[in-house]
Every structure is written in structure tokens, then in C-alpha cells.
Design a protein around this motif. Structure first.
Motif, PDB file in Angstrom:
ATOM      1  N   GLY A   1       0.800  -1.217   0.000  1.00  0.00           N
ATOM      2  CA  GLY A   1       0.000   0.000   0.000  1.00  0.00           C
ATOM      3  C   GLY A   1       0.832   1.265   0.000  1.00  0.00           C
ATOM      4  N   ASP A   2       2.155   1.122   0.178  1.00  0.00           N
ATOM      5  CA  ASP A   2       3.045   2.297   0.183  1.00  0.00           C
ATOM      6  C   ASP A   2       3.573   2.616  -1.212  1.00  0.00           C
ATOM      7  OD1 ASP A   2       2.772   2.490   2.931  1.00  0.00           O
ATOM      8  OD2 ASP A   2       4.447   1.115   3.292  1.00  0.00           O
TER       9      ASP A   2
ATOM     10  N   GLU B   1       7.233   0.278  -8.675  1.00  0.00           N
ATOM     11  CA  GLU B   1       7.390  -0.289  -7.335  1.00  0.00           C
ATOM     12  C   GLU B   1       6.560  -1.551  -7.169  1.00  0.00           C
ATOM     13  OE1 GLU B   1       7.062   3.050  -4.392  1.00  0.00           O
ATOM     14  OE2 GLU B   1       6.871   4.170  -6.260  1.00  0.00           O
ATOM     15  N   VAL B   2       5.426  -1.635  -7.863  1.00  0.00           N
ATOM     16  CA  VAL B   2       4.612  -2.841  -7.816  1.00  0.00           C
ATOM     17  C   VAL B   2       5.339  -3.992  -8.504  1.00  0.00           C
ATOM     18  CG1 VAL B   2       2.444  -3.909  -8.551  1.00  0.00           C
ATOM     19  CG2 VAL B   2       2.460  -1.550  -7.720  1.00  0.00           C
ATOM     20  N   LEU B   3       5.875  -3.730  -9.701  1.00  0.00           N
ATOM     21  CA  LEU B   3       6.535  -4.781 -10.478  1.00  0.00           C
ATOM     22  C   LEU B   3       7.735  -5.360  -9.737  1.00  0.00           C
ATOM     23  CD1 LEU B   3       6.422  -3.181 -14.045  1.00  0.00           C
ATOM     24  CD2 LEU B   3       4.946  -4.985 -13.145  1.00  0.00           C
TER      25      LEU B   3
ATOM     26  N   ASN C   1       6.952   4.199 -15.040  1.00  0.00           N
ATOM     27  CA  ASN C   1       7.294   5.385 -14.255  1.00  0.00           C
ATOM     28  C   ASN C   1       6.093   6.284 -13.965  1.00  0.00           C
ATOM     29  OD1 ASN C   1      10.045   4.756 -14.119  1.00  0.00           O
ATOM     30  ND2 ASN C   1      10.444   5.696 -16.091  1.00  0.00           N
ATOM     31  N   ASN C   2       4.941   6.008 -14.581  1.00  0.00           N
ATOM     32  CA  ASN C   2       3.832   6.958 -14.458  1.00  0.00           C
ATOM     33  C   ASN C   2       2.489   6.355 -14.046  1.00  0.00           C
ATOM     34  OD1 ASN C   2       4.945   9.686 -15.506  1.00  0.00           O
ATOM     35  ND2 ASN C   2       5.617   8.225 -17.060  1.00  0.00           N
ATOM     36  N   ILE C   3       2.197   5.112 -14.350  1.00  0.00           N
ATOM     37  CA  ILE C   3       0.908   4.544 -13.967  1.00  0.00           C
ATOM     38  C   ILE C   3       0.821   4.439 -12.449  1.00  0.00           C
ATOM     39  CG2 ILE C   3      -0.536   2.468 -14.053  1.00  0.00           C
ATOM     40  CD1 ILE C   3       0.419   1.994 -16.859  1.00  0.00           C
ATOM     41  N   PRO C   4      -0.212   5.004 -11.825  1.00  0.00           N
ATOM     42  CA  PRO C   4      -0.333   4.959 -10.357  1.00  0.00           C
ATOM     43  C   PRO C   4      -0.453   3.526  -9.851  1.00  0.00           C
ATOM     44  CG  PRO C   4      -1.841   6.582 -11.305  1.00  0.00           C
ATOM     45  CD  PRO C   4      -1.287   5.795 -12.449  1.00  0.00           C
ATOM     46  N   ALA C   5       0.229   3.230  -8.755  1.00  0.00           N
ATOM     47  CA  ALA C   5       0.233   1.872  -8.221  1.00  0.00           C
ATOM     48  C   ALA C   5      -1.153   1.433  -7.772  1.00  0.00           C
ATOM     49  CB  ALA C   5       1.224   1.775  -7.062  1.00  0.00           C
ATOM     50  N   ASP C   6      -1.927   2.358  -7.185  1.00  0.00           N
ATOM     51  CA  ASP C   6      -3.226   1.955  -6.643  1.00  0.00           C
ATOM     52  C   ASP C   6      -4.281   1.735  -7.727  1.00  0.00           C
ATOM     53  OD1 ASP C   6      -3.660   4.531  -7.459  1.00  0.00           O
ATOM     54  OD2 ASP C   6      -4.289   5.295  -5.511  1.00  0.00           O
ATOM     55  N   ALA C   7      -3.905   1.962  -9.020  1.00  0.00           N
ATOM     56  CA  ALA C   7      -4.846   1.721 -10.104  1.00  0.00           C
ATOM     57  C   ALA C   7      -4.719   0.310 -10.675  1.00  0.00           C
ATOM     58  CB  ALA C   7      -4.633   2.735 -11.226  1.00  0.00           C
ATOM     59  N   VAL C   8      -3.667  -0.432 -10.273  1.00  0.00           N
ATOM     60  CA  VAL C   8      -3.351  -1.717 -10.887  1.00  0.00           C
ATOM     61  C   VAL C   8      -4.048  -2.853 -10.144  1.00  0.00           C
ATOM     62  CG1 VAL C   8      -1.502  -3.297 -11.547  1.00  0.00           C
ATOM     63  CG2 VAL C   8      -1.128  -0.822 -11.638  1.00  0.00           C
TER      64      VAL C   8
ATOM     65  N   THR D   1      -4.123  -4.779 -16.060  1.00  0.00           N
ATOM     66  CA  THR D   1      -5.568  -4.688 -15.849  1.00  0.00           C
ATOM     67  C   THR D   1      -5.829  -3.725 -14.699  1.00  0.00           C
ATOM     68  OG1 THR D   1      -5.878  -6.961 -16.594  1.00  0.00           O
ATOM     69  CG2 THR D   1      -7.671  -5.977 -15.345  1.00  0.00           C
ATOM     70  N   LEU D   2      -6.705  -2.751 -14.924  1.00  0.00           N
ATOM     71  CA  LEU D   2      -6.971  -1.712 -13.927  1.00  0.00           C
ATOM     72  C   LEU D   2      -8.153  -2.087 -13.037  1.00  0.00           C
ATOM     73  CD1 LEU D   2      -6.641   1.406 -16.261  1.00  0.00           C
ATOM     74  CD2 LEU D   2      -4.874   0.426 -14.788  1.00  0.00           C
ATOM     75  N   LYS D   3      -8.145  -1.522 -11.851  1.00  0.00           N
ATOM     76  CA  LYS D   3      -9.285  -1.680 -10.957  1.00  0.00           C
ATOM     77  C   LYS D   3     -10.485  -0.937 -11.533  1.00  0.00           C
ATOM     78  CE  LYS D   3      -6.343  -2.120  -6.863  1.00  0.00           C
ATOM     79  NZ  LYS D   3      -5.916  -1.524  -5.584  1.00  0.00           N
ATOM     80  N   GLU D   4     -11.680  -1.410 -11.183  1.00  0.00           N
ATOM     81  CA  GLU D   4     -12.893  -0.884 -11.790  1.00  0.00           C
ATOM     82  C   GLU D   4     -13.059   0.607 -11.555  1.00  0.00           C
ATOM     83  OE1 GLU D   4     -15.053  -2.136 -13.871  1.00  0.00           O
ATOM     84  OE2 GLU D   4     -13.833  -3.960 -13.962  1.00  0.00           O
ATOM     85  N   ASP D   5     -12.639   1.106 -10.383  1.00  0.00           N
ATOM     86  CA  ASP D   5     -12.818   2.527 -10.076  1.00  0.00           C
ATOM     87  C   ASP D   5     -11.627   3.371 -10.508  1.00  0.00           C
ATOM     88  OD1 ASP D   5     -11.098   1.399  -8.256  1.00  0.00           O
ATOM     89  OD2 ASP D   5     -11.798   2.590  -6.556  1.00  0.00           O
TER      90      ASP D   5
END
Length: 904
Positions: free
Chosen positions: A149-150, A156-158, A199-206, A235-239
Motif C-alpha cells: 500500500g506504500d 514499485e509494484v513490479l 514510471n507513471n501509472i499509479p500503483a493503486d490503479a493496478v 488490468t486496472l481496478k474498476e474505479d
């Protein structure tokens, strides 16, 4: 000098301390434990490809993952004295989760039995999804099971997903293979490169990350085309289906340095828009040669055509964007990239890029001429000021109404307008000279491409690819000197100042088309047939003349100069490929028969020729297992001369070189064999690859040189004596705990003939290099990259041996501290030696940045220094069939900058 040496001693002392810290950290790290066992069903039948995921309760340990083999066994490395949660999942069975406490035993054995999921048999929906799902060539990661969550960005997710690595430039490697395309919701993310995405896709969207091996751009061709490409789909989260991101930077520094940058991005399933702008005088380029290749389809696509990358590198545009060594640079750059979905089946995407760049370069070289009778040395200073402007645009329409049909149309345009003003000072035993050079180049390229694929029946799939390209180039060169040049061939009239001008006009119309049928006889036997045509119609005009001080024009036509040459080439071919599989080995023998017809000559006298050429190919692919493969490739290739090589009247190449083509040239032939081995182990965290290739040039287009002092008189012939080239590369990387070790070795050997002053001599070139590296991947501690590379070049020509050597040390350090600060630095040290001429040079470079941004706040601040030691130049060497050069290239001075960044 004493202070300089003390600085070096201090630097290397610090490097030794850091290395010692890494080695101590490695040796004192927790002991590695091997967890192994078998997964079976309730009847003790082994379960193959069951997922085994081990999640640590502490941040100090790493996530581990394994897959059972045919016997249902698994092996996973864990750290001792840690608590874990182990989850085993298998389709149709209830997932099993157990808690593990690993002691200091060397090996731990745990066997597990899964129960069938009766609810699945009764078609009841099950909410459970395994953290990792492995199919034949697809791995799906459920990212929520791995992140804390940080994380702020996809990068950072990958890094937390087993088997995936991300380097500092944003390149992604999955299971040891480089990811060549990134998609979001199965649509290419901007140009498909990984840098913008990670470098740009927000982590909380994945929501999920999918790794797709053997990826094909056209879905229906998967399994038919030979592809070793790896793609990544997000694949993105629905929201989180829509988001805006980007940053705006502004900075200033000493000596009137400035930088302004904007990168703004909008993403939605239907629309993506990317705006990039730059204005700076720091030498920074938003658009690099690597970015250019990605816009042209990526390295993997360009490698499908052996000439594509070569043509790209030699173009006027790439020559500008690939140059990174200059004394001064001012850059203005802007780009727009977009994608728009038009209904469910149609996508429209494209880009427009514009740039205006002004540079100053300075190069000093010491050139040793290997003249058969009178070898000598020349010193040369080249200074140049250039203004490079270009505009490129591309738009693509993709139409895919169903799985069985795919259509794509692309339109491309490139405009370039380059000017330069240079000065050349040369000194040698027989003559000195001072030459001013003025260059201008206007270029236009138009390209139209169409590709269509369709499933014709259950066993037949057809494809059609066609393209039309128009190229027009108008270079102009002006040499001004107070001394006569190339006296043996130029009919110069005596003047106080010699003003020599050259005008060139080159036009090419080319059309290429290929139709291919994929016939699936059965699952293990395929037969592919193709019919193609390549047409090229080229005109080449060159005029060299002297403009005297009184305005009189002195043409060089009577001395054999000035071309008005035409070259038309028609290539029709038929290809047959047979693809069959025996156990784990795939064979693909192929043969292409080409019939060539060409017409060449000056405008008033044309000659025609024709010939047929059979070009066989053989590919053998042995899949040892999911992580190991062995590949063999053989191909016979042909190459036809360019129109410049055919134009049979003189033209100036430079102030000391003249060239005359040969209209009787025919095609060159070569044989190329390669053997490559690839191995990746998620369990061992090790990646190994090796490749050896051999090229035999059966016939080739060879330069013939008459050398008179520094003056060169060049022509070309079709050379029939074979030349050989051997290349070997091997690289291995392995991670132990939080430290990744790497080792590389490379060797190349070539033997080639030199035709100089009517004598033919066999030359040899050897290049040997090796590199060793250590990189840490700590989460809460500073991370270090240390790499040492040693290279040696040995060149034998005309009985003399020339030896070069180079040692390079690279140190990179990054440290996130106090939650909001990021410190990065890199140090590069080179020790260069020309052992034959007793030339030695040491040079180094240090860059550092300190970045501050409070978490969840848009404002950031950065203090940076580049070339901290104020290094003046880089040094390198090169050699040709008769010339060995030691070169000093001057670079930008020390730059200190302060930047303010606003991130959306």
C-alpha cells in the motif's frame, strides 16, 4: 596533479568500503533454507503446475513462488528464522493455506494434499482467485497479494512480483526475457514502450499484471508466426479506469543554465493523450535513439528486417538524436501522442514530434595511416556548429472486427532541415590545411503501409502486407580553403581562396508487397507459402564545381565528375516454409527463390541485368523445459548495392576524399549461423544466456583505396575472396538474498581484406571484453550498483599489430531516507591505453541529485550536479582497413542545477 591523484585514492577507498559493506551484508544475511515437497490429490496422484506461493510476515524477507513439475514436486528457497504463510492452489481443487515457521534447518520437506472442489463441479461461482496463475505462456499476478500500500508507481509494484525486474531506465524483464510491449486493458500504452508505463501509472490503479510470452501483434497468428517477444498487460481496478498524471519542471543553474520540461498524460479505456515539451541548454534530450526505435515499432520488430536498424542508425534524424557528446547544446522539443477508440473494433493512434536543436562539437584525433610504403601520422581538429530541425508524424488505423480478421493502415511523414558550419585543421608530414565546411540538408520521407490478416478456413490463414515509400534528399556541401586539395583529380583553377561546392539530389520510389498462406496440416505440421515483390526506382544527381572569386564557375564534368544516374530494381520471389515438431523440438526449413531484374546507368546510357538466387533458411528450436531453450539458425542472405555505389562518375566525399561508383556491381552473398542458449530459474533466481554466431561473406562489396598522403581515392568492386566473422556473448545473473550478481563475457573475431594502393592484404581484428557487477535490492537501506568492465582490442594490418585497452568502473548509489528525500549518484571512471603508441588517458565523471517531495504532496525540489569533476573530454579508438584513430571528444562542462517539480 597531486591533488587529482589524492582525489582518485579517496574515491577508490570509498568504493572499497562500500563493496566491503555489501560483502559483509551478504555474508551475515540469514541462512537460506530449501523448502521442498510434493502436492497430490486425495488419491495421491501428483498435481502438475500447482501454484505454491509463500508470503513472509516480515518485510525483511522476500515473497517466494514455485510451480510443481510432472511429479508434483516443488522447491522454494526461504530465509531461516522467519514466519510465512504458504498457499497452494490448483484449478478444480480447494486452495490450501498453512502457516510456516522456518528454523535453521538446511532443508525442510512439506508434502500437501488438495481436496477437489465439489462446488466447482456443481457450477457454483467461487470467489477465490490464486495470487499467481500460470498457463502455458501466460503468468497472471494478482497485485493486491504482493503490495503493502506504500507503492506510488507501477515500477514499485513490479519489483515486488516474483520473476520480474525493472532497471533504472524503466526496462522490464520478466522471467529473464525483456518486455517489448506494454498494454493497458489489452491496448498499447502510448507507443508500447515500458518507460512511460512503469514510471507513471499509479500503483493503486493496478489490479492484475499479465506476462504474455510468444506474443503476436495479430492474435490469430499466435502459434503460426515465430515469435520470442514478451508483452505485459495491465488490468486496472474498476474505479481506476480513468486517470491523469504527469509533471512540470523548471530549473536554473550556474553559467545561465536553464531547463523547462512538461510531461502530461491522460488515460481512459477509449482515449489516451500524451504531451511532452522541453526547453533546455543542459544537453538533456527527451527523445533518444531508443525512443525513436520504439516509435518505429520497437527493437524486436526492427530485428525482423536485418537492414532496418542499420538504415535507421544511418539516417540523418538518428545521427542527430543519437549524438550525446557536445560542448554546448540548446534543445527545443515537443511531442503529442494519442490513441482513440472508435467503436469496439477500431482504434486510431498516432503522434507528431517536432524538434529544434543547436549544438557545438569539438573532436581532436591522431590518425595513423597504414600506407604500405610510407606509414605516417596525422593530427586533426574538427569543430562544428549545427542546427538540426525535424518534424515527424505518424497515424495508424487498426480495425479488428473479430478474431478472424485484422486490418491496419499506417501513414508516416518525416521532414528534416539541417545546417552546420565547421572548421577542420589538419597537420601531417607532407601538408597542412585549414578547411571551412558548410553543410545543409533538406529531407522528405513519406510512407504508407497496409497489413491485412484473415482466417480463410479452419486450416488456412492468409496475410497481406504492402507498403509504398517516397524519399527525397537535397544535401549541399561547401568546402572553402586557401590551398588546393585533391590535386590529382580536381581540375581547380588558381585562386586566392578555393570555393568548392557540391549539390546532390536523390529520389527513391519503392513498393513492397507480400502475400502469405499459413496452412495447418495438423497440430505438429504446418506449411507456409509466400509470394512477394519489391520494386525500387531511384534517381541520383550530383554536381561538383568551383566558384571562383570573380564569380566564374569552373565545372568538373570534363574530369569525370557529376552524375545523373538511374537505378531500377525489381525483385520477385516465392517462399516455402515447412514447420514441424517432434517432441520438444521444432524444425523450420525454408527456401526463398528470388528473381532479380535491374537497370542501371547514366541518364543517356542504361544497361540491364537479371539473375535468380536461391536463399535457404533453417531454424531449430529445442524447448528443454519452461525455463530453458536452445536455438539454432542458419540463413543465406543477399544484399544489392546502393545507387551511390553504382553511380560511375566521381563525386567528393570530403575535403580529402573522392569516390567513384561501379555500375557493374552485382549482389553480395553471405552465410550466417547462430546458436543460442537461454535459461531462467525462478527458484534459483538465476538467468543465463549465451550466443555464438558465425558469418561467412562469400562475396561482398569492397572499397578499393588509393592513398596519397591523407588524400583518398575510393572506388568499389565485387570482392570474391571470403571473409569471416565470429561473435560470442555470454551473461549470467543470480540473486542471493538481497544482492544480485552478474557476469558478462564477449569475444569477437573478424578477418577481412584491405585493398590499398593496388595491394590486397588480409587484416585481423579481435575484441575481448568482460564485466562483473554487484547490485543490492534492499527495501530500507541504500542500494548500490558496482560494475567493472575490461576491454581489449587487437588489430593486425600490414604486418603491424596495434593494441588498445580500456578499464571502466561504474558505481551507482541510491538512498531513500527520512521518508521524503531521495539521493542518487553515479560515478564513471575510464582508464584508456593505446599500448602500441604508448598513449594513456584517465577520465571520469560524477553526477548526483538530491530530490525532496513530501508524500502525497504535488511539489518537489531537486538539486543536481552533472560532470562534477568538470571532465573536458572522452577518449576512444577506431580502425578501418588503412586507418587507426585515437579520438578526444569534448563534452559539456560541469552543470549545477536547482529544479522545482509539480506532479499531478
Amino acid at each position: 596533479m597531486e591533488a587529482y591523484l589524492k582525489t582518485k585514492v579517496n574515491i577508490f577507498s570509498q568504493v572499497k568500503i562500500i563493496v566491503l559493506f555489501v560483502l559483509i551484508g551478504s555474508s551475515t544475511y540469514a541462512q537460506t533454507i530449501e523448502l521442498s515437497g510434493q502436492v497430490t490429490d486425495s488419491l495421491n496422484n501428483p498435481l502438475e503446475n500447482a501454484n505454491v506461493l509463500v508470503m513472509p510476515e516480515s518485510d525483511e524477507a522476500s515473497v517466494s513462488f514455485g510451480i510443481t513439475n510432472k511429479e508434483g514436486t516443488y522447491k522454494i528457497k526461504l530465509q531461516s528464522n522467519q514466519s510465512y504463510q504458504l498457499t497452494i492452489s490448483y484449478l478444480g481443487f480447494k486452495p490450501l493455506t498453512v502457516a510456516l515457521k522456518i528454523s535453521e534447518e538446511t532443508k525442510v520437506v512439506r508434502n500437501f494434499s488438495l481436496s477437489e472442489n465439489i462446488d466447482v463441479l456443481n457450477e457454483v461461482n467461487i470467489a477465490y482467485t490464486p495470487p499467481i496463475t500460470v498457463k502455458k505462456d501466460t503468468i497472471i499476478y494478482l497485485t493486491d497479494k504482493f503490495v503493502t500500500g506504500d507503492e506510488r508507481k507501477l515500477r514499485e509494484v513490479l519489483k515486488k512480483l516474483p520473476g520480474i525486474e525493472v532497471d533504472r531506465d524503466g526496462n522490464v524483464t520478466a522471467n529473464g526475457k525483456k518486455v517489448t510491449k506494454v498494454m493497458v486493458e489489452n491496448k498499447a500504452f502510448f507507443n508500447g514502450g515500458s518507460k512511460l508505463a512503469v514510471n507513471n501509472i499509479p500503483a493503486d490503479a493496478v489490479d492484475k499484471v499479465e506476462i504474455l510470452e510468444n506474443y503476436s501483434e495479430v492474435a490469430m497468428l499466435k502459434g503460426l508466426e515465430d515469435s520470442d517477444k514478451t508483452a505485459m498487460n495491465i488490468t486496472l481496478k474498476e474505479d481506476k479506469k480513468k486517470f491523469v498524471f504527469g509533471d512540470i519542471e523548471a530549473g536554473g543553474g550556474i553559467e545561465d543554465r536553464y531547463l523547462m520540461h512538461a510531461g502530461l498524460f491522460y488515460y481512459s479505456p477509449e482515449t489516451t493523450l500524451n504531451l511532452i515539451g522541453d526547453l533546455n541548454n543542459t544537453g538533456y534530450k527527451s527523445f533518444t535513439f531508443k525512443d525513436y526505435m520504439e516509435f518505429e515499432g520497437g527493437v524486436s520488430k526492427l530485428l525482423d528486417d536485418s537492414n532496418s536498424i542499420s538504415n535507421l542508425r544511418n539516417s540523418d534524424l538518428s545521427a542527430f538524436i543519437n549524438n550525446q557528446d557536445f560542448k554546448a547544446s540548446t534543445n527545443q522539443f515537443g511531442a503529442i501522442n494519442f490513441r482513440q477508440s472508435i467503436g469496439e473494433a477500431t482504434d486510431l493512434n498516432g503522434y507528431v514530434i517536432a524538434s529544434n536543436n543547436k549544438t557545438e562539437t569539438e573532436i581532436e584525433s591522431v590518425n595513423a595511416y597504414l600506407d604500405n610504403e610510407n606509414p605516417f601520422t596525422e593530427t586533426r581538429l574538427s569543430q562544428n556548429q549545427s542546427n538540426n530541425r525535424f518534424l515527424i508524424g505518424k497515424i495508424t488505423l487498426d480495425y479488428e472486427p473479430s478474431f478472424e480478421e485484422d486490418l491496419a493502415y499506417t501513414s508516416f511523414i518525416k521532414l528534416s532541415d539541417n545546417e552546420s558550419d565547421g572548421l577542420i585543421l589538419t597537420e601531417n608530414p607532407t601538408q597542412d590545411n585549414r578547411v571551412q565546411t558548410l553543410n545543409a540538408l533538406e529531407g522528405l520521407q513519406l510512407k504508407q503501409q497496409l497489413s491485412y490478416s484473415r482466417k480463410l478456413s479452419k486450416t488456412h490463414t492468409g496475410t497481406l502486407e504492402a507498403s509504398y515509400i517516397f524519399q527525397n534528399e537535397k544535401p549541399f556541401t561547401n568546402w572553402i580553403t586557401d590551398r588546393e586539395i585533391l590535386q590529382d583529380v580536381l581540375p581547380l583553377e588558381t585562386d586566392n581562396l578555393y570555393n568548392i561546392q557540391q549539390t546532390i539530389r536523390a529520389n527513391t520510389h519503392s513498393f513492397n508487397a507480400i502475400a502469405k498462406d499459413y496452412w495447418e496440416l495438423n497440430n505438429f505440421n504446418h506449411l507456409y507459402s509466400s509470394l512477394g515483390v519489391n520494386l525500387a526506382f531511384s534517381d541520383f544527381y550530383s554536381q561538383d564545381l568551383q566558384q571562383q572569386t570573380d564569380g566564374t564557375i569552373n565545372p568538373f564534368s570534363d574530369a569525370g565528375f557529376n552524375n545523373d544516374f538511374g537505378y531500377n530494381l525489381i525483385d520477385t520471389y516465392l517462399g516455402l516454409e515447412y514447420k514441424f515438431r517432434i517432441d520438444r523440438v521444432t524444425f523450420k526449413p525454408a527456401a526463398y527463390y528470388h528473381f532479380y531484374f535491374w537497370e542501371t546507368g547514366q541518364i543517356s546510357e542504361r544497361a540491364t541485368q537479371h539473375k535468380g538466387v536461391l536463399l535457404p533458411k533453417l531454424d531449430i528450436d529445442y524447448e528443454i523445459n519452461n525455463g530453458q531453450s536452445l536455438r539454432f539458425k542458419y540463413a543465406k542472405n543477399t544484399e544489392f548495392p546502393t545507387i551511390q555505389n553504382l553511380a560511375n562518375r566521381y563525386m567528393l566525399s570530403s575535403f580529402n576524399s573522392v569516390f567513384k561508383g561501379n555500375e557493374t556491381l552485382q549482389n553480395a552473398l553471405n552465410h550466417r549461423i547462430s546458436l543460442s542458449y537461454y535459461s531462467f530459474s525462478l527458484f534459483k533466481k538465476m538467468h543465463f544466456n549465451a550466443r555464438v554466431s558465425y558469418t561467412k561473406k562469400e562475396s561482398l562489396i569492397k572499397n578499393v583505396t588509393l592513398l596519397d598522403g591523407i588524400d583518398q581515392y575510393n572506388s568499389v568492386v565485387l570482392f570474391m575472396q571470403p571473409e569471416n566473422e565470429l561473435l560470442f556473448f555470454s551473461g549470467v545473473s543470480k540473486q542471493i538474498h538481497k544482492i544480485r550478481y552478474s557476469l558478462e563475457a564477449q569475444f569477437s573475431y573478424s578477418e577481412f581484406y584491405q585493398i590499398l594502393n593496388a595491394e590486397t592484404n588480409l587484416n585481423q581484428s579481435k575484441d575481448i571484453s568482460g564485466a562483473v557487477g554487484i547490485e543490492t535490492v534492499f527495501k530500507n537501506y541504500p542500494n548500490l550498483l558496482l560494475k567493472y568492465k575490461k576491454q581489449a582490442n587487437i588489430y593486425n594490418g600490414l604486418g603491424d599489430e596495434t593494441r588498445f585497452a580500456n578499464d571502466n568502473i561504474l558505481v551507482e548509489l541510491s538512498y531513500d531516507f527520512l521518508n521524503d528525500f531521495i539521493f542518487k549518484t553515479d560515478y564513471d571512471y575510464d582508464f584508456y591505453r593505446n599500448n602500441s603508441a604508448d598513449i594513456k588517458n584517465r577520465f571520469d565523471n560524477l553526477n548526483a541529485t538530491l530530490f525532496y517531495q513530501k508524500e502525497d504532496q504535488p511539489w518537489g525540489f531537486e538539486l543536481s550536479v552533472s560532470n562534477a569533476f568538470d571532465t573536458k573530454f572522452k577518449q576512444s579508438n577506431s580502425f578501418s582497413s588503412f586507418l587507426i584513430s585515437d579520438t578526444k571528444t569534448y563534452v559539456l562542462p560541469r552543470i549545477i542545477m536547482f529544479k522545482v517539480i509539480y506532479k499531478l
